[in-house]
Motif scaffolding. Structure first.
Motif, PDB file in Angstrom:
ATOM      1  N   LEU A   1       3.256   6.766  -6.100  1.00  0.00           N
ATOM      2  CA  LEU A   1       2.662   6.783  -7.216  1.00  0.00           C
ATOM      3  C   LEU A   1       1.957   7.729  -7.861  1.00  0.00           C
ATOM      4  O   LEU A   1       1.433   8.616  -7.003  1.00  0.00           O
ATOM      5  CB  LEU A   1       1.603   5.704  -7.995  1.00  0.00           C
ATOM      6  N   GLU A  61       2.241   1.619  -3.554  1.00  0.00           N
ATOM      7  CA  GLU A  61       1.178   2.525  -4.152  1.00  0.00           C
ATOM      8  C   GLU A  61       1.192   3.689  -3.869  1.00  0.00           C
ATOM      9  O   GLU A  61       0.471   4.428  -5.032  1.00  0.00           O
ATOM     10  CB  GLU A  61       0.052   1.484  -4.321  1.00  0.00           C
ATOM     11  N   LYS A  62       1.987   4.976  -2.745  1.00  0.00           N
ATOM     12  CA  LYS A  62       0.647   5.859  -2.669  1.00  0.00           C
ATOM     13  C   LYS A  62       1.594   6.772  -3.171  1.00  0.00           C
ATOM     14  O   LYS A  62       1.180   7.705  -3.615  1.00  0.00           O
ATOM     15  CB  LYS A  62       0.809   5.800  -1.471  1.00  0.00           C
ATOM     16  N   GLN A 118      -1.503   6.379 -11.564  1.00  0.00           N
ATOM     17  CA  GLN A 118      -2.256   5.623 -10.535  1.00  0.00           C
ATOM     18  C   GLN A 118      -3.616   5.531 -11.879  1.00  0.00           C
ATOM     19  O   GLN A 118      -4.453   4.426 -12.104  1.00  0.00           O
ATOM     20  CB  GLN A 118      -3.283   6.283  -9.798  1.00  0.00           C
ATOM     21  N   ILE A 119      -4.273   6.725 -12.409  1.00  0.00           N
ATOM     22  CA  ILE A 119      -5.201   6.611 -13.528  1.00  0.00           C
ATOM     23  C   ILE A 119      -4.341   6.259 -14.591  1.00  0.00           C
ATOM     24  O   ILE A 119      -5.310   4.965 -15.256  1.00  0.00           O
ATOM     25  CB  ILE A 119      -5.342   7.491 -13.868  1.00  0.00           C
ATOM     26  N   TYR A 142      -1.234  10.813  -9.329  1.00  0.00           N
ATOM     27  CA  TYR A 142      -1.779  10.076  -9.712  1.00  0.00           C
ATOM     28  C   TYR A 142      -2.494  10.429 -11.612  1.00  0.00           C
ATOM     29  O   TYR A 142      -2.510   9.272 -11.545  1.00  0.00           O
ATOM     30  CB  TYR A 142      -2.704  11.983  -9.619  1.00  0.00           C
ATOM     31  N   GLU A 168      -2.732   3.402 -14.677  1.00  0.00           N
ATOM     32  CA  GLU A 168      -3.011   1.652 -14.688  1.00  0.00           C
ATOM     33  C   GLU A 168      -3.831   1.140 -14.169  1.00  0.00           C
ATOM     34  O   GLU A 168      -4.397  -0.024 -14.407  1.00  0.00           O
ATOM     35  CB  GLU A 168      -1.487   1.143 -12.999  1.00  0.00           C
ATOM     36  N   LEU A 169      -5.280   2.357 -13.709  1.00  0.00           N
ATOM     37  CA  LEU A 169      -6.356   1.673 -13.202  1.00  0.00           C
ATOM     38  C   LEU A 169      -6.967   1.727 -14.253  1.00  0.00           C
ATOM     39  O   LEU A 169      -7.750   0.863 -14.620  1.00  0.00           O
ATOM     40  CB  LEU A 169      -7.083   2.587 -12.438  1.00  0.00           C
ATOM     41  N   ARG A 178      -6.234  -1.657 -16.279  1.00  0.00           N
ATOM     42  CA  ARG A 178      -6.851  -2.463 -15.962  1.00  0.00           C
ATOM     43  C   ARG A 178      -8.233  -2.772 -16.080  1.00  0.00           C
ATOM     44  O   ARG A 178      -8.931  -4.085 -16.398  1.00  0.00           O
ATOM     45  CB  ARG A 178      -6.817  -2.699 -14.611  1.00  0.00           C
ATOM     46  N   MET A 236       0.484  -0.854   0.232  1.00  0.00           N
ATOM     47  CA  MET A 236       0.028  -0.112  -0.250  1.00  0.00           C
ATOM     48  C   MET A 236       0.321   1.141   0.088  1.00  0.00           C
ATOM     49  O   MET A 236       0.485   2.383  -0.373  1.00  0.00           O
ATOM     50  CB  MET A 236      -0.111  -0.259   1.348  1.00  0.00           C
TER      51      MET A 236
END
Lengths: 94, 434
Positions: A7, A4-5, A12-13, A9, A15-16, A19, A1
């Motif tokens: 990363l 992950e923090k 993060q975006i 924004y 990668e999501l 997915r 976790m």
């Protein structure tokens, strides 16, 4: 976790979205439809306050959908109540 | 146990932060007990914070609930976990061990200042469950104006991943990658206060509650009547018309074996009368009709409340509503068979109809797990000594508060929550003496 923090924004975006795959496009299409509906309604009540049935007639949308959007935009300060016209409230763009 | 699992310890674990859970927690915390209060929703307050006013006093529901919510949030002896699910509770050597999951809000609660800038920036609109879908919310939103705590939840299933909320946040607290947080808790006693649900509005097919926009549920009517309701007044969902003629259909989800709800939900008559009186106040020239089988005004001051409603001009028609259809303008048409005077079936058209739905348990142990408490024929948790100590459940050290043991009004709920707190305190004292 903790990792992950770290990363950004953007990372993060990115990668999501990867997915999600095609699911992202569907959501973007839905968002475009939402923006279109709001614009259509706001264009009708830009200069003059109108009731839900009047807006529905002008936009070709059904009254229930128009009223839901009026409620949404009223909550988020884009639309205000103006006058009472018969059994209806007339709304105007803020 | 994973490395990230958080450990907590309390005298009493309270599950559910509606009015019953709030009251039980405050009563125990004021006695010096350490409380772990767990709520599955983003805010505490339960159903009651959603209501307009309460019967028979017509006091503002929010004015009763909000001070208790604030007291709980600021009480030094109450550890509050919101947006958190209890998965399992086991009794081992006289202590209760709970496995709990804090769901991700996708933000750092220690950094969030509740400024709502993320919500303002978000462009995705969704039906707002707080307004029972009558109104809208954004994909990232704070549950309601006076929610406690004032942290938003990001609906990741609906999020566009546009990053607008993150850009707008002044504290950079958004975390799109946040994971659920596992928690293990140990407590000396448990109070379950999981509340109720209403029967599904779609359950009675002949009433078309899921098809007709102007056939609404009692909680939707509460939102229409609330000062900060979605429309800013009483209007009907199909087109925003201010209704001239409103009907209430009683026993639309109770006393009906076909729905699996043969019992009376006890409060429907009173909430319908209350809503009718409030409507009469906000729409003085509207015709308001209540179609009923029997009026059950059982509590202190309730009969007088009913008589006052009649004196205000609300029509009470003893009748069965066989079915509901609608005309081309979405006006609901009720097929009514009167049980007094003429019993010839007739069709009556109204502008708006509220179905008085029944109460069912929100949590059922044999369906939802968590803790194996015994239930009664009505599927509510069984009280083992209903007449003397209604908060006692089939498991030693586990106490019930509020509507989880059966339909009841707010007054009885608060009283029974106090009783559950007293029983839990007595139980802890006995345990310490062993």
């Amino acid at each position: 976790m903790e990792e992950e923090k770290k990363l950004s924004y953007t990372e993060q975006i990115k990668e999501l979205r990867a997915r999600r795959g095609e699911g992202s496009k569907e959501k973007q299409e839905r968002s475009k439809e939402q923006i279109k509906a709001q614009k259509a309604i706001l264009a009708v009540i830009d200069k003059e306050a109108k009731t839900v049935p009047e807006i529905a007639e002008a936009t070709g949308m059904n009254t229930q959908e128009v009223f839901w959007w009026i409620t949404a935009m009223r909550k988020y300060n884009k639309v205000s109540d103006e006058t009472k016209k018969g059994d209806y409230i007339a709304y105007r763009k803020k | 146990m994973s490395a990230a699992t958080i450990q907590k310890k309390a005298d009493v674990l309270v599950v559910g932060a509606g009015i019953a859970g709030l009251q039980a927690s405050l009563d125990l915390a004021d006695q010096g007990k350490q409380i772990l209060l767990v709520e599955s929703q983003p805010s505490i307050g339960g159903r009651m914070i959603n209501l307009s006013k309460v019967f028979p006093t017509l006091d503002c529901a929010s004015c009763i609930t909000t001070p208790r919510m604030a007291s709980v949030a600021h009480h030094p002896s109450i550890d509050l976990l919101t947006y958190t699910e209890v998965n399992k509770i086991e009794r081992v050597n006289g202590k209760f061990h709970a496995r709990i999951t804090k769901k991700p809000r996708y933000l750092d609660e220690t950094a969030c200042i509740g400024c709502k800038r993320c919500e303002e920036a978000c462009t995705t609109y969704l039906p707002d469950e707080y307004d029972h879908s009558l109104g809208a919310k954004k994909a990232i939103s704070i549950a309601f104006t006076n929610a406690i705590p004032q942290y938003p939840v990001l609906d990741m299933d609906e999020c566009l991943l546009c990053g607008a909320c993150a850009k707008a946040c002044p504290t950079q607290c958004i975390n799109f990658m946040q994971e659920p947080q596992e928690i293990e808790a140990e407590a000396g006693a448990v109070i379950m206060a999981t509340g109720y649900n209403l029967t599904e509005i779609s359950a009675k097919k002949q009433y078309g509650g899921d098809k007709y926009p102007n056939v609404i549920s009692p909680l939707q009517m509460e939102r229409l009547l609330a000062p900060h309701g979605p429309y800013g007044g009483v209007m009907r969902p199909s087109d925003g018309k201010i209704p001239d003629s409103i009907a209430f259909v009683q026993c639309a989800g109770s006393r009906d074996k076909s729905l699996g709800v043969p019992y009376c939900s006890r409060v429907c008559c009173m909430y319908a009368i209350k809503q009718a009186m409030l409507l009469s106040g906000s729409l003085p020239i509207a015709d308001i009709t209540i179609y009923y089988m029997d009026i059950r005004a059982f509590g202190k001051g309730y009969e007088q409340f009913y008589q006052n409603a009649k004196a205000m001009g609300i029509q009470f028609v003893k009748a069965k509503v066989g079915r509901i259809s609608e005309d081309e303008n979405h006006n609901p048409i009720l097929r009514v068979e009167r049980q007094e005077d003429c019993s010839q079936p007739e069709d009556v058209t109204h502008d708006l109809v509220m179905l008085s739905l029944g109460m069912v348990p929100a949590w059922i142990p044999d369906r939802d797990g968590i803790i194996p408490l015994e239930i009664g024929e009505d599927r509510f948790v069984r009280s083992v000594n209903e007449k003397v100590t209604p908060s006692l459940t089939s498991m030693e050290g586990v106490f019930a508060a509020g509507t989880m043991t059966g339909p009841k009004d707010i007054v009885d709920t608060i009283v029974e929550a106090g009783a559950a707190a007293t029983e839990a305190a007595n139980y802890l004292r006995r345990q310490e003496g062993r």
